[in-house]
Design an enzyme around this catalytic site. Structure first.
Site, short mmCIF file in Angstrom:
data_model
loop_
_atom_site.label_atom_id
_atom_site.label_comp_id
_atom_site.label_asym_id
_atom_site.label_seq_id
_atom_site.Cartn_x
_atom_site.Cartn_y
_atom_site.Cartn_z
N GLY A 1 0.80 -1.22 0.00
CA GLY A 1 0.00 0.00 0.00
C GLY A 1 0.82 1.27 0.00
N GLY B 1 2.52 3.65 1.55
CA GLY B 1 3.09 3.86 2.88
C GLY B 1 3.58 5.27 3.11
N ARG B 2 3.91 5.99 2.01
CA ARG B 2 4.33 7.39 2.15
C ARG B 2 3.78 8.24 1.01
NH1 ARG B 2 9.61 4.94 1.59
NH2 ARG B 2 10.22 4.81 -0.60
N ARG C 1 -1.50 -0.18 -9.63
CA ARG C 1 -0.35 -1.04 -9.92
C ARG C 1 -0.80 -2.49 -10.06
NH1 ARG C 1 3.41 1.85 -6.63
NH2 ARG C 1 2.56 3.91 -6.27
N ASP D 1 4.51 -4.30 -7.23
CA ASP D 1 3.85 -3.10 -6.70
C ASP D 1 4.43 -1.83 -7.32
OD1 ASP D 1 6.04 -4.11 -4.92
OD2 ASP D 1 5.86 -2.12 -4.06
N ASN D 2 5.50 -1.97 -8.11
CA ASN D 2 6.08 -0.83 -8.81
C ASN D 2 5.83 -0.91 -10.31
OD1 ASN D 2 7.13 0.19 -6.41
ND2 ASN D 2 9.08 -0.86 -6.65
N ARG E 1 3.37 14.13 -7.25
CA ARG E 1 3.41 13.27 -8.44
C ARG E 1 2.04 13.33 -9.15
NH1 ARG E 1 6.22 7.68 -6.60
NH2 ARG E 1 4.24 7.27 -5.56
#
Length: 512
Positions: free
Chosen positions: A92, A94-95, A191, A261-262, A184
């Site tokens: 998830g 996270g930041r 993803r 996840d990327n 961003r």
């Protein structure tokens, strides 16, 4: 997104496993003393904003998390992922915190703050980011776009005014660094892992809801959600992902951490962490310290890793399709199309427009020679365009600057290079384009300027001292990577020797 997908019913911002939900509502942490360092004029315009807007107090406060836009409810997204080949469960945002989605000129954009505080997905981290990694993400996002590489974009870079504790190389030596926040921008931040998490949990209902939402909003040309549409969805994602990774190979970009996840569902380069640019041409190079031993995400393996990730996405979609054959066909087609796409890309870098059976061998020999002699990828291909096909005997002066140790190009090695250039000249003789036109075409695909690791580190070092002019200089330079840009030649140079083993230049960590 928040209007169509299930939200986490728990409003408390505490770390936890989030079930049957695609996102959690969460507010950014208010920064101590935010200061705007840079904005992207292109993205300001793309969002329908003006220069006056970007210099306002409201802009600063909104895009650092100090102020929430009216009638919006920020959120963090839930997803899982395979990290370094192993299922990691829930990950998830996270930041990262999504502020809102806007539409302008018939385009939809999601706005996301990176480094704006903890979320339910932060696990043991603080949800913050430091200036070091934020500069790298900000510059690279926009540089990749101008290189023609599919990518998420960056709107702004700001200091938070807070100090953030980080252990840069994970060696037990943490230190405080300047905190920063990057805004961003992308049509979507979904993803592969966004789908994997629900499939892994056996939550077919939420999986279907998310896939249907994705098709309606991002792949509407596939028609109404159905088993056929789900199959075609995977096929389109595979096509986009292949296009993306071939562009990576073309310009020498190494992502460094291609976990599922990327991987963007839209085929965009996403999550600029321990990335790097090839200096010496090396299929085995990875910039990620975490990957140093196994080199899973090395430059030469990137296209196959994307295929591996697509296999995981296919597994995630299988419960909705319940047929393996069409999914297997798509993965097989990727492999077949990969070989053809890579060959076409390399032909373009060499200025070859016609197809010839000898090209595969010509390319393979060149790649071996470049690795054997430690050859700068960017300089070699850019200067190769200056070769006159009728004067191949003079090959050495044309590409000499690309060799890190030109004095080693002698005896047997020099003979082998001469043989390659002779074969290359013979191959060029079959082409219709003259030298000048070939050079023009080659310079369209072989950039002169890329965000070399040492360049980003110089900007970081200056920023740490409170000087931010180099960020602007590189930002402007990288907007025209294929142009000659007289007066900027100092950036068209091999990595300095001081940067060969320097942290931030040769190896990087996931620390941000």
């Amino acid at each position: 997104m928040t209007k169509e997908l299930p939200a986490d019913p728990i409003k408390e911002n505490v770390r936890r496993q989030v079930k049957e939900s695609c996102f959690s509502y969460v507010k950014p942490k208010k920064p101590g003393n935010p200061f705007l360092l840079h904005t992207s004029p292109e993205m300001i315009g793309a969002l329908g904003l003006s220069d006056a807007d970007s210099s306002s107090k409201d802009f600063l406060e909104v895009f650092t998390g100090s102020q929430i836009l009216p009638k919006t409810n920020p959120y963090a997204m839930c997803y899982g992922g395979h990290q370094f080949g192993n299922w990691a469960g829930q990950l998830g945002d996270g930041r990262a915190i999504n502020l809102a989605e806007i539409e302008h000129d018939d385009k939809r954009w999601a706005l996301q703050l990176k480094g704006a505080g903890e979320t339910p997905y932060s696990r043991s981290a603080d949800g913050l980011a430091v200036l070091r990694s934020s500069i790298r993400e900000y510059l690279c996002s926009e540089a990749m776009h101008h290189l023609g590489v599919p990518t998420t974009r960056a709107l702004s870079l700001a200091l938070s005014g807070d100090q953030v504790l980080r252990d840069v190389m994970y060696d037990g030596n943490p230190a405080y660094e300047k905190g920063a926040i990057v805004t961003r921008v992308a049509p979507s931040f979904l993803r592969f892992g966004s789908y994997e998490i629900f499939s892994a949990r056996g939550d077919k209902k939420t999986l279907k809801t998310l896939v249907d939402y994705t098709i309606r909003n991002h792949y509407s040309h596939l028609g109404k959600p159905s088993k056929k549409a789900y199959v075609n969805f995977l096929k389109e994602v595979a096509i986009k992902s292949l296009k993306m990774v071939i562009h990576w190979q073309r310009v020498g970009f190494v992502h460094g951490v291609i976990n599922t996840d990327n991987m963007s569902i839209l085929g965009l380069t996403i999550d600029y962490g321990p990335y790097g640019w090839l200096e010496g041409y090396d299929h085995g190079w990875t910039p990620n310290t975490t990957d140093r031993a196994n080199k899973r995400y090395r430059y030469g393996a990137q296209p196959q890793i994307v295929l591996w990730n697509l296999f995981q996405l296919a597994n995630a979609l299988y419960p909705l399709i319940e047929q393996a054959e069409p999914l297997e066909t798509i993965l097989k087609e990727y492999q077949e199309e990969l070989d053809a796409a890579h060959l076409a890309m390399m032909r373009s870098k060499l200025g070859l427009q016609l197809e010839n059976n000898s090209d595969i061998m010509l390319i393979e020999v060149l790649e071996k020679m470049m690795q054997r002699s430690e050859t700068d990828m960017t300089i070699f291909f850019r200067n190769l365009a200056n070769l006159e096909k009728g004067a191949y005997e003079n090959w050495f002066p044309v590409v000499k600057k690309a060799f890190y140790r030109p004095e080693e190009i002698r005896d047997r090695i020099k003979e082998e290079w001469f043989d390659w250039f002779k074969n290359y000249a013979e191959r060029l003789s079959l082409e219709k384009l003259g030298d000048n036109q070939r050079k023009i075409e080659m310079n369209k695909v072989n950039p002169k300027y890329v965000l070399r690791n040492y360049m980003a580190q110089l900007a970081i070092d200056e920023a740490d001292k409170g000087s931010y002019g180099l960020i602007e200089e590189l930002f402007v330079l990288l907007k025209k990577p294929y142009d000659e840009q007289p007066g900027k030649e100092k950036w068209f140079a091999k990595r300095p020797e001081w940067a060969r083993h320097k942290v931030g230049c040769s190896m990087l960590s996931c620390s941000s």
